[in-house]
Enzyme design. Structure first.
Site: not given
Ligand code: 5GP
Ligand code: ZN
Length: 114
Positions: A29-30, A87, A100
């Site tokens: 989960r995010d 992204n 991801h």
């Molecule tokens: P991006 O912007 O790189 O496509 O998405 C990165 C995602 O990773 C974001 O939605 C953010 O909320 C999530 N994220 C960042 N740090 C952590 C973390 O420590 N744990 C979890 N579960 N999600 C994270």
């Protein structure tokens, strides 16, 4: 990659809320959900961005998509629908440079994204 957040999750140094796992893929989960269901699916292999994917990764990324389908079913999103997003780099707002897939659902999502 020792300084990569998602590699630390794969290594068990950080423990996210895991919802699904195979030998090659992890789904969790995010931490900052943008929808009622917001799950991240990663290959355990460190690939920084979609732009860094090679022919060697074709099967792996196929398994990632199969995992998204399985997770969507487990989260009861298969009928209502959901969105999957990669992204890629700065214009898309990529923050974590370990590839991801976002899986978002549980509400009506806007299109196009901002
Ligand atoms: P991006 O912007 O790189 O496509 O998405 C990165 C995602 O990773 C974001 O939605 C953010 O909320 C999530 N994220 C960042 N740090 C952590 C973390 O420590 N744990 C979890 N579960 N999600 C994270
Ligand atoms: Zn990594």
């Amino acid at each position: 990659m020792s300084d990569c957040l998602f590699c630390k999750m794969v290594a068990g140094e950080i423990t996210p809320e895991v919802v699904y796992e195979t030998d090659l893929v992890l789904a969790f989960r995010d931490i900052n959900p943008r929808a009622p269901t917001h799950i991240l699916l990663i290959p355990k292999k460190h690939i920084p961005t979609l732009a860094d994917m090679t022919d060697e990764d074709t099967q792996l990324m196929g398994e990632l998509m199969q995992a998204a389908k399985t997770v969507a079913e487990k989260e009861d999103l298969a009928d209502s629908g959901y969105r999957t997003v990669f992204n890629c780099k700065q214009d898309a707002g990529q923050e974590v440079y370990h590839i991801h897939m976002h899986l978002l659902g549980g509400r009506r999502l806007q299109w196009p994204p901002g």
